[in-house]
Each structure stands twice: as C-alpha cells, then as structure tokens.
Design a protein around this motif. Structure first.
Motif, PDB file in Angstrom:
ATOM      1  N   PRO A 278       0.845  -1.202   0.000  1.00 29.27           N
ATOM      2  CA  PRO A 278       0.000   0.000   0.000  1.00 29.27           C
ATOM      3  C   PRO A 278       0.880   1.252   0.000  1.00 29.27           C
ATOM      4  O   PRO A 278       1.774   1.392   0.832  1.00 29.27           O
ATOM      5  CB  PRO A 278      -0.793  -0.125   1.312  1.00 29.27           C
ATOM      6  CG  PRO A 278      -0.719  -1.577   1.683  1.00 29.27           C
ATOM      7  CD  PRO A 278       0.625  -2.032   1.203  1.00 29.27           C
TER       8      PRO A 278
ATOM      9  N   THR B 179       1.051   5.297   0.284  1.00 36.63           N
ATOM     10  CA  THR B 179       0.350   6.507   0.705  1.00 36.63           C
ATOM     11  C   THR B 179       0.986   7.776   0.166  1.00 36.63           C
ATOM     12  O   THR B 179       0.422   8.860   0.320  1.00 36.63           O
ATOM     13  CB  THR B 179       0.310   6.588   2.241  1.00 36.63           C
ATOM     14  OG1 THR B 179       1.660   6.680   2.745  1.00 36.63           O
ATOM     15  CG2 THR B 179      -0.349   5.360   2.843  1.00 36.63           C
TER      16      THR B 179
ATOM     17  N   GLY C 297      -6.881  11.729  -6.502  1.00 38.83           N
ATOM     18  CA  GLY C 297      -6.374  10.903  -5.425  1.00 38.83           C
ATOM     19  C   GLY C 297      -7.449  10.296  -4.544  1.00 38.83           C
ATOM     20  O   GLY C 297      -7.282   9.188  -4.028  1.00 38.83           O
ATOM     21  N   GLU C 298      -8.565  10.991  -4.362  1.00 37.46           N
ATOM     22  CA  GLU C 298      -9.608  10.455  -3.482  1.00 37.46           C
ATOM     23  C   GLU C 298     -10.407   9.341  -4.146  1.00 37.46           C
ATOM     24  O   GLU C 298     -11.178   8.635  -3.482  1.00 37.46           O
ATOM     25  CB  GLU C 298     -10.548  11.579  -3.059  1.00 37.46           C
ATOM     26  CG  GLU C 298     -11.342  12.209  -4.187  1.00 37.46           C
ATOM     27  CD  GLU C 298     -12.270  13.323  -3.703  1.00 37.46           C
ATOM     28  OE1 GLU C 298     -13.164  13.727  -4.480  1.00 37.46           O
ATOM     29  OE2 GLU C 298     -12.096  13.777  -2.550  1.00 37.46           O
TER      30      GLU C 298
ATOM     31  N   TRP D 275      -8.829   6.974  -6.280  1.00 40.54           N
ATOM     32  CA  TRP D 275      -7.946   5.863  -6.626  1.00 40.54           C
ATOM     33  C   TRP D 275      -7.019   5.531  -5.470  1.00 40.54           C
ATOM     34  O   TRP D 275      -6.588   6.413  -4.730  1.00 40.54           O
ATOM     35  CB  TRP D 275      -7.106   6.210  -7.857  1.00 40.54           C
ATOM     36  CG  TRP D 275      -7.924   6.451  -9.083  1.00 40.54           C
ATOM     37  CD1 TRP D 275      -8.382   7.655  -9.547  1.00 40.54           C
ATOM     38  CD2 TRP D 275      -8.399   5.463  -9.989  1.00 40.54           C
ATOM     39  NE1 TRP D 275      -9.103   7.480 -10.695  1.00 40.54           N
ATOM     40  CE2 TRP D 275      -9.142   6.141 -10.999  1.00 40.54           C
ATOM     41  CE3 TRP D 275      -8.266   4.078 -10.070  1.00 40.54           C
ATOM     42  CZ2 TRP D 275      -9.737   5.470 -12.058  1.00 40.54           C
ATOM     43  CZ3 TRP D 275      -8.870   3.404 -11.129  1.00 40.54           C
ATOM     44  CH2 TRP D 275      -9.595   4.100 -12.112  1.00 40.54           C
ATOM     45  N   GLN D 276      -6.678   4.256  -5.351  1.00 40.37           N
ATOM     46  CA  GLN D 276      -5.684   3.811  -4.391  1.00 40.37           C
ATOM     47  C   GLN D 276      -4.545   3.152  -5.162  1.00 40.37           C
ATOM     48  O   GLN D 276      -4.777   2.441  -6.144  1.00 40.37           O
ATOM     49  CB  GLN D 276      -6.294   2.860  -3.360  1.00 40.37           C
ATOM     50  CG  GLN D 276      -7.140   1.742  -3.939  1.00 40.37           C
ATOM     51  CD  GLN D 276      -7.906   0.990  -2.875  1.00 40.37           C
ATOM     52  OE1 GLN D 276      -7.566   1.022  -1.700  1.00 40.37           O
ATOM     53  NE2 GLN D 276      -8.953   0.279  -3.285  1.00 40.37           N
TER      54      GLN D 276
ATOM     55  N   PHE E 105      -0.940   0.868  -5.243  1.00 44.98           N
ATOM     56  CA  PHE E 105      -0.179  -0.180  -4.581  1.00 44.98           C
ATOM     57  C   PHE E 105       1.031  -0.547  -5.427  1.00 44.98           C
ATOM     58  O   PHE E 105       1.014  -0.427  -6.653  1.00 44.98           O
ATOM     59  CB  PHE E 105      -1.031  -1.448  -4.393  1.00 44.98           C
ATOM     60  CG  PHE E 105      -2.289  -1.240  -3.614  1.00 44.98           C
ATOM     61  CD1 PHE E 105      -2.313  -1.415  -2.239  1.00 44.98           C
ATOM     62  CD2 PHE E 105      -3.465  -0.858  -4.259  1.00 44.98           C
ATOM     63  CE1 PHE E 105      -3.479  -1.218  -1.519  1.00 44.98           C
ATOM     64  CE2 PHE E 105      -4.638  -0.658  -3.546  1.00 44.98           C
ATOM     65  CZ  PHE E 105      -4.648  -0.841  -2.174  1.00 44.98           C
TER      66      PHE E 105
ATOM     67  N   VAL F 122     -11.073   3.291  -5.313  1.00 48.70           N
ATOM     68  CA  VAL F 122     -11.261   3.170  -3.873  1.00 48.70           C
ATOM     69  C   VAL F 122     -12.450   2.247  -3.602  1.00 48.70           C
ATOM     70  O   VAL F 122     -13.507   2.380  -4.215  1.00 48.70           O
ATOM     71  CB  VAL F 122     -11.500   4.567  -3.245  1.00 48.70           C
ATOM     72  CG1 VAL F 122     -11.952   4.439  -1.802  1.00 48.70           C
ATOM     73  CG2 VAL F 122     -10.233   5.392  -3.333  1.00 48.70           C
TER      74      VAL F 122
END
Length: 300
Positions: free
Chosen positions: A12, A14, A102-103, A105-106, A108, A148
C-alpha cells in the motif's frame, strides 16, 4: 541488504498522487505537454514519462496509464501542487478536464519472485483489472491502481519503505518537491526506461531534451548508491566524492531506503564517475557509499 521477496507482495502506497485527464482532447493535450508518446498508448497500456517547464527542467517524473476513457498520471505526492497547476494551465484551451483524482484511486506496489506468473493466473491478457490497471515497471515489479473500495488481491503486504528500496534497486526514478525545476529528464534516466520519445514532435521543454541527446549536452545521470550510514538519511542531503585525502561535493540524495546501517539511495551525479568511486553523506563523515550497477544501459 534488501532483496526482492521470494513470493509476490502487495505494498500500500500513501505517498503517491494521481492526476486524471478526461475528455475528447485528453490524449492530444497531454501529448503536447510531456516527454512520452501518449498517442502510442492503447487502452491498458502504460509507460514512464516526465513533465517539464519550458527550459526542459522536470516538474515531475511519472507513470502514465491509458484506461480508455481516462488517462492517469501517478507520481510522488509532494510534487502535486506545482505539477497539477502547471498541467491545468493550458488545459482551458482543450476539451479535457485535468483533476486531482487521489480520493478516487488507491495505489499499490506489486513485487516479488513469481509476480509475472501470478499476474498471468489472476489477471490474464491485458493490464485492465478490477476497474483499474496494472502498470509494469520492471521485471517482477508493477504498480496497481484500483478504484477506492475495490477488492484487493489476496497477497501478503509489505511496507512502503521496502517498496522504495525495491524501486531504487530497479533504477527507477523518483523525485520530491525539493528537486522540482532542477534536472532535465535524462538526468533521471527517463530515456533508459522508455520515458522519452524523440520522434513524437513538440512538447514543453522538447528543445532542451533533444539538444541533450543530439548534441551531447547532458553530462549527468541518476546513479544508485549502496553502503552504510549510522544516522538517518533525508532527501536533499549533500553527498561528497572522495578525491585522494579530500572530499568534494558531488550531488544530493533523491530517494533513499534504510534498514539499520544498510542503505540504498539515488542521486544525480557526473556521468564520468569511476565505477570504484567512494562517496559519503556530508553530514555523516563515517558513512561510505559505492555505486551499484544499474539494471539497464545508460544512453542519451
């Protein structure tokens, strides 16, 4: 010293920002802004790239993905404020919307022995998956960008710091806001990983980038250093090169990984550096760093 995991891991992340471009002119617009050939990417394709100012100095190195109806740029979060503003500046003249996504998609990392086999088994043909995309970076290394709330792969998770070290070992560039506007794309080896097209035509900063290739104007490159450091390492710390009994400033830290005294870092240094050169962190005189061979050929 850090080694690639024996089996695939999920990391993950950040510290990654995501910019989205949508609208019928998105490809055409971005093609005139960045170093890579956006028009050559079909849905599911991805590549490295860079966004420069008019003088050819980088605002951001990034990874670009084509999702079909949307383009996504993934890059270091501290670059976002300036990068997003510059990318939006001329978008008002095109049918495209540039936004901070950004809010939605996540991001990794994926890395480990057998990752390619795992991807073949779980993803199959193509890189579009779970409403997102898998972006190959290097052998057994990839970025995974998912909406997300999407279901995550059932893989053991690794740390963000470990991922940073794996990226450094793979010779993949990363940059923080401290270095915006300081380096041309070739100084971060973007040409060596397919991040610069010299045939696509004009884009912002293109004249400087082309001159560096065709006139040999670039004398620097990004190198990977490994060694020992007793104290914490930070971005933009000064590095010194040993010359006999003396030390001379050689560059600054771009990115770093550290576990105990073991460390890996990247720095932009003179291309004519000897393979057995010895360097140190200026603030840590007892530290010792040596060049680690790059996993690709350095070409202009």
């Amino acid at each position: 010293m850090l080694t690639i995991p024996a089996t695939p891991r999920l990391y993950p992340l950040t510290d990654r920002a995501v910019i989205s471009l949508t609208g019928e002119d998105s490809v055409k617009y971005l093609q005139g802004q960045v170093t890579c050939d956006v028009a050559a990417l079909a849905a599911g394709d991805a590549c490295a790239g860079g966004h420069c100012d008019a003088k050819g100095k980088l605002w951001a190195p990034f990874w670009l993905a084509n999702l079909g109806e949307q383009l996504l740029l993934v890059y270091q979060h501290s670059l976002k404020a300036r990068q997003l503003a510059e990318l939006k500046k001329f978008a008002v003249f095109a049918k495209t919307e540039v936004s901070d996504a950004g809010e939605h998609w996540q991001v990794f990392g994926l890395a480990g022995e057998g990752l390619s086999h795992w991807l073949n088994s779980h993803v199959g043909d193509g890189n579009l998956w779970q409403g997102g995309i898998i972006m190959p970076l290097a052998a057994e290394h990839a970025l995974l960008v998912l909406p997300v709330g999407a279901e995550l792969p059932e893989l053991p998770q690794g740390s963000e710091q470990e991922w940073q070290g794996l990226m450094i070992q793979a010779g993949l560039p990363d940059m923080s806001a401290e270095h915006q506007g300081e380096y041309i794309p070739q100084m971060l080896n973007l040409q060596a990983i397919g991040g610069i097209s010299f045939t696509k035509g004009c884009y912002l900063g293109q004249e400087t980038v082309a001159r560096a290739k065709y006139r040999g104007a670039n004398k620097k490159a990004m190198f990977v250093l490994e060694g020992k450091a007793g104290g914490p390492i930070a971005v933009n710390q000064d590095l010194e090169l040993q010359l006999g009994d003396n030390w001379r400033r050689a560059g600054t830290v771009l990115s770093h990984w550290q576990q105990g005294e073991d460390c890996l870092l990247t720095a932009v240094l003179n291309k004519d550096l000897e393979a057995d050169a010895v360097l140190r962190l200026k603030e840590q005189p007892a530290s010792r760093l040596r060049l680690r061979p790059l996993p690709y050929d350095l070409v202009d």
